[in-house]
Design a protein around this motif. Sequence first.
Motif, PDB file in Angstrom:
ATOM      1  N   GLU A   2      54.306  50.310  23.997  1.00 38.53           N
ATOM      2  CA  GLU A   2      53.420  50.722  22.924  1.00 38.53           C
ATOM      3  C   GLU A   2      51.974  50.730  23.406  1.00 38.53           C
ATOM      4  OE1 GLU A   2      53.911  48.549  19.320  1.00 38.53           O
ATOM      5  OE2 GLU A   2      56.086  48.466  19.502  1.00 38.53           O
ATOM      6  N   LYS A   3      51.230  51.679  22.889  1.00 42.41           N
ATOM      7  CA  LYS A   3      49.828  51.832  23.283  1.00 42.41           C
ATOM      8  C   LYS A   3      49.045  50.548  23.068  1.00 42.41           C
ATOM      9  CE  LYS A   3      45.754  54.480  21.903  1.00 42.41           C
ATOM     10  NZ  LYS A   3      45.243  55.589  21.083  1.00 42.41           N
ATOM     11  N   ARG A   4      49.315  49.839  21.994  1.00 37.46           N
ATOM     12  CA  ARG A   4      48.527  48.654  21.672  1.00 37.46           C
ATOM     13  C   ARG A   4      48.776  47.500  22.656  1.00 37.46           C
ATOM     14  NH1 ARG A   4      51.627  44.803  19.203  1.00 37.46           N
ATOM     15  NH2 ARG A   4      53.682  45.469  18.464  1.00 37.46           N
ATOM     16  N   GLN A   5      49.820  47.603  23.480  1.00 36.84           N
ATOM     17  CA  GLN A   5      50.102  46.555  24.456  1.00 36.84           C
ATOM     18  C   GLN A   5      49.389  46.775  25.785  1.00 36.84           C
ATOM     19  OE1 GLN A   5      54.565  46.875  23.997  1.00 36.84           O
ATOM     20  NE2 GLN A   5      54.369  44.659  23.866  1.00 36.84           N
ATOM     21  N   VAL A   6      48.741  47.923  25.929  1.00 27.03           N
ATOM     22  CA  VAL A   6      48.015  48.262  27.152  1.00 27.03           C
ATOM     23  C   VAL A   6      46.518  48.222  26.858  1.00 27.03           C
ATOM     24  CG1 VAL A   6      47.621  50.005  28.929  1.00 27.03           C
ATOM     25  CG2 VAL A   6      49.899  49.771  27.898  1.00 27.03           C
ATOM     26  N   ALA A   7      45.777  47.470  27.662  1.00 24.97           N
ATOM     27  CA  ALA A   7      44.317  47.438  27.517  1.00 24.97           C
ATOM     28  C   ALA A   7      43.678  48.137  28.708  1.00 24.97           C
ATOM     29  CB  ALA A   7      43.815  46.001  27.427  1.00 24.97           C
ATOM     30  N   TYR A  29      46.002  56.260  26.361  1.00 21.76           N
ATOM     31  CA  TYR A  29      46.886  55.408  27.157  1.00 21.76           C
ATOM     32  C   TYR A  29      46.922  53.962  26.679  1.00 21.76           C
ATOM     33  CZ  TYR A  29      46.854  59.275  30.470  1.00 21.76           C
ATOM     34  OH  TYR A  29      46.981  60.510  31.065  1.00 21.76           O
ATOM     35  N   GLY A  30      45.948  53.547  25.890  1.00 18.24           N
ATOM     36  CA  GLY A  30      45.937  52.156  25.469  1.00 18.24           C
ATOM     37  C   GLY A  30      44.722  51.820  24.632  1.00 18.24           C
ATOM     38  N   VAL A  31      44.563  50.546  24.357  1.00 17.05           N
ATOM     39  CA  VAL A  31      43.393  50.042  23.647  1.00 17.05           C
ATOM     40  C   VAL A  31      42.235  49.985  24.633  1.00 17.05           C
ATOM     41  CG1 VAL A  31      42.423  48.073  22.407  1.00 17.05           C
ATOM     42  CG2 VAL A  31      44.829  48.682  22.094  1.00 17.05           C
ATOM     43  N   VAL A  32      41.121  50.599  24.305  1.00 16.29           N
ATOM     44  CA  VAL A  32      39.983  50.657  25.227  1.00 16.29           C
ATOM     45  C   VAL A  32      38.985  49.558  24.869  1.00 16.29           C
ATOM     46  CG1 VAL A  32      38.179  52.093  26.227  1.00 16.29           C
ATOM     47  CG2 VAL A  32      40.304  53.150  25.401  1.00 16.29           C
ATOM     48  N   ILE A  33      38.674  48.718  25.862  1.00 13.91           N
ATOM     49  CA  ILE A  33      37.717  47.635  25.684  1.00 13.91           C
ATOM     50  C   ILE A  33      36.545  47.893  26.626  1.00 13.91           C
ATOM     51  CG2 ILE A  33      37.318  45.149  25.835  1.00 13.91           C
ATOM     52  CD1 ILE A  33      40.379  44.789  25.508  1.00 13.91           C
ATOM     53  N   VAL A  34      35.379  48.148  26.055  1.00 14.71           N
ATOM     54  CA  VAL A  34      34.171  48.376  26.851  1.00 14.71           C
ATOM     55  C   VAL A  34      33.278  47.154  26.764  1.00 14.71           C
ATOM     56  CG1 VAL A  34      32.040  49.723  27.062  1.00 14.71           C
ATOM     57  CG2 VAL A  34      34.216  50.887  26.612  1.00 14.71           C
ATOM     58  N   ILE A  35      32.886  46.641  27.923  1.00 11.22           N
ATOM     59  CA  ILE A  35      31.956  45.516  27.956  1.00 11.22           C
ATOM     60  C   ILE A  35      30.578  46.059  28.300  1.00 11.22           C
ATOM     61  CG2 ILE A  35      31.436  43.248  28.914  1.00 11.22           C
ATOM     62  CD1 ILE A  35      34.857  44.850  29.461  1.00 11.22           C
ATOM     63  N   ASN A  36      29.709  46.064  27.314  1.00  8.71           N
ATOM     64  CA  ASN A  36      28.334  46.518  27.506  1.00  8.71           C
ATOM     65  C   ASN A  36      27.535  45.350  28.079  1.00  8.71           C
ATOM     66  OD1 ASN A  36      25.719  47.458  27.302  1.00  8.71           O
ATOM     67  ND2 ASN A  36      25.622  47.223  25.082  1.00  8.71           N
ATOM     68  N   SER A  69      34.982  38.863  30.333  1.00  5.63           N
ATOM     69  CA  SER A  69      34.947  39.079  28.879  1.00  5.63           C
ATOM     70  C   SER A  69      36.020  40.061  28.441  1.00  5.63           C
ATOM     71  CB  SER A  69      33.562  39.586  28.460  1.00  5.63           C
ATOM     72  OG  SER A  69      32.567  38.617  28.687  1.00  5.63           O
ATOM     73  N   GLY A  70      36.213  41.113  29.217  1.00  7.96           N
ATOM     74  CA  GLY A  70      37.203  42.117  28.863  1.00  7.96           C
ATOM     75  C   GLY A  70      38.620  41.577  28.892  1.00  7.96           C
ATOM     76  N   PHE A  71      38.941  40.796  29.909  1.00  5.83           N
ATOM     77  CA  PHE A  71      40.277  40.205  29.994  1.00  5.83           C
ATOM     78  C   PHE A  71      40.502  39.193  28.879  1.00  5.83           C
ATOM     79  CE2 PHE A  71      40.716  42.276  33.974  1.00  5.83           C
ATOM     80  CZ  PHE A  71      42.064  42.226  34.325  1.00  5.83           C
ATOM     81  N   SER A  72      39.456  38.436  28.557  1.00  2.00           N
ATOM     82  CA  SER A  72      39.578  37.468  27.467  1.00  2.00           C
ATOM     83  C   SER A  72      39.908  38.177  26.150  1.00  2.00           C
ATOM     84  CB  SER A  72      38.274  36.677  27.335  1.00  2.00           C
ATOM     85  OG  SER A  72      38.342  35.755  26.267  1.00  2.00           O
ATOM     86  N   LYS A  73      39.267  39.321  25.913  1.00  2.00           N
ATOM     87  CA  LYS A  73      39.553  40.090  24.702  1.00  2.00           C
ATOM     88  C   LYS A  73      40.964  40.653  24.735  1.00  2.00           C
ATOM     89  CE  LYS A  73      38.416  41.926  20.765  1.00  2.00           C
ATOM     90  NZ  LYS A  73      38.124  41.081  19.583  1.00  2.00           N
ATOM     91  N   ALA A  74      41.410  41.135  25.880  1.00  7.05           N
ATOM     92  CA  ALA A  74      42.773  41.650  26.003  1.00  7.05           C
ATOM     93  C   ALA A  74      43.793  40.552  25.752  1.00  7.05           C
ATOM     94  CB  ALA A  74      42.978  42.258  27.388  1.00  7.05           C
ATOM     95  N   ILE A  83      44.495  47.421  32.658  1.00  5.81           N
ATOM     96  CA  ILE A  83      44.082  48.278  33.757  1.00  5.81           C
ATOM     97  C   ILE A  83      42.564  48.345  33.735  1.00  5.81           C
ATOM     98  CG2 ILE A  83      44.192  50.580  34.798  1.00  5.81           C
ATOM     99  CD1 ILE A  83      46.871  50.939  33.277  1.00  5.81           C
ATOM    100  N   THR A  84      41.931  48.000  34.842  1.00  6.49           N
ATOM    101  CA  THR A  84      40.474  48.076  34.924  1.00  6.49           C
ATOM    102  C   THR A  84      40.086  49.483  35.357  1.00  6.49           C
ATOM    103  OG1 THR A  84      40.479  47.232  37.213  1.00  6.49           O
ATOM    104  CG2 THR A  84      40.234  45.630  35.424  1.00  6.49           C
ATOM    105  N   PHE A  85      39.002  49.975  34.776  1.00  7.09           N
ATOM    106  CA  PHE A  85      38.626  51.376  34.955  1.00  7.09           C
ATOM    107  C   PHE A  85      37.112  51.472  34.971  1.00  7.09           C
ATOM    108  CE2 PHE A  85      38.527  55.921  33.906  1.00  7.09           C
ATOM    109  CZ  PHE A  85      39.679  56.397  34.535  1.00  7.09           C
ATOM    110  N   ASP A  86      36.556  52.292  35.851  1.00 10.94           N
ATOM    111  CA  ASP A  86      35.106  52.404  35.955  1.00 10.94           C
ATOM    112  C   ASP A  86      34.522  53.299  34.857  1.00 10.94           C
ATOM    113  OD1 ASP A  86      35.199  50.759  38.121  1.00 10.94           O
ATOM    114  OD2 ASP A  86      34.604  52.269  39.602  1.00 10.94           O
ATOM    115  N   ALA A  87      33.297  52.994  34.474  1.00  7.19           N
ATOM    116  CA  ALA A  87      32.626  53.729  33.393  1.00  7.19           C
ATOM    117  C   ALA A  87      31.913  54.982  33.866  1.00  7.19           C
ATOM    118  CB  ALA A  87      31.608  52.809  32.709  1.00  7.19           C
ATOM    119  N   ASP A  88      31.873  55.196  35.172  1.00  2.00           N
ATOM    120  CA  ASP A  88      31.029  56.268  35.709  1.00  2.00           C
ATOM    121  C   ASP A  88      31.739  57.599  35.896  1.00  2.00           C
ATOM    122  OD1 ASP A  88      32.653  55.742  37.884  1.00  2.00           O
ATOM    123  OD2 ASP A  88      31.095  54.778  39.075  1.00  2.00           O
ATOM    124  N   GLY A  89      33.009  57.683  35.502  1.00  2.00           N
ATOM    125  CA  GLY A  89      33.734  58.940  35.605  1.00  2.00           C
ATOM    126  C   GLY A  89      34.311  59.234  36.967  1.00  2.00           C
TER     127      GLY A  89
END
Length: 214
Positions: A2-7, A29-36, A69-74, A83-89
């Motif tokens: 399920e999408k909600r199980q993927v961060a 693909y999943g729940v998107v968590i952005v750490i500003n 912080s992102g992993f703690s929220k996940a 899955i860690t992903f860069d913000a710069d495209g």
Amino acid sequence: MEKRQVAIVIPAFNEENTIFDVVQSVSRYGVVIVINDASTDKTQEMAEKAGAITIRHKSNQGYDGALNSGFSKADELNCYMVITFDADGQHDVSLLEEYIQLIDSGFQVVIGSRDKFQRVTEYIFSWVARLKWGVLDPLCGMKGYNMEIYREMGGFDSISSIGTELAIYGLSNGYSHVEVEIPILDRVDKPRFYSTFKSNMLILRAMFRVIKKY
């Protein structure tokens, strides 16, 4: 799965030019968590507008602090994988499906392997990692994890490892892993990772810290 199980966890510092499109492109693909990470531009606004869960740091905590912080929220959301992903495209969104399938099939760590490096110290770290842990690119920002590893280690990073500690912990403790070749796309604007000299020093420091610990 399920999408909600993927961060999809995205650290971001002053990425207003790319974060909206990146969040929208990965959200299926999943729940998107952005750490500003204490951005001074419109990163927060654009991430929220795109539909991400956002975490705002009042002061800049750096790459590892943002991912902590992102992993703690996940973990709080009880996600099965991150899955860690860069913000710069620069990361290829289509690879997320492959990462998810690999973790679903039983691999507990998925490590991206870039087709080129920007700094000489990245080649040095790659050489050490190949000899010591059997992987080519521990510094790649696109990695996937079964959250079992995070919960076993008790965090993402404790030594300012530039995003390498959790993966190397997994490799050192017998967790199954696989590498995926990934192309690196061109950035829209300038890199955020300091000057060449400072970034090389940070990479060497991170390398010696993980060698000492693992």
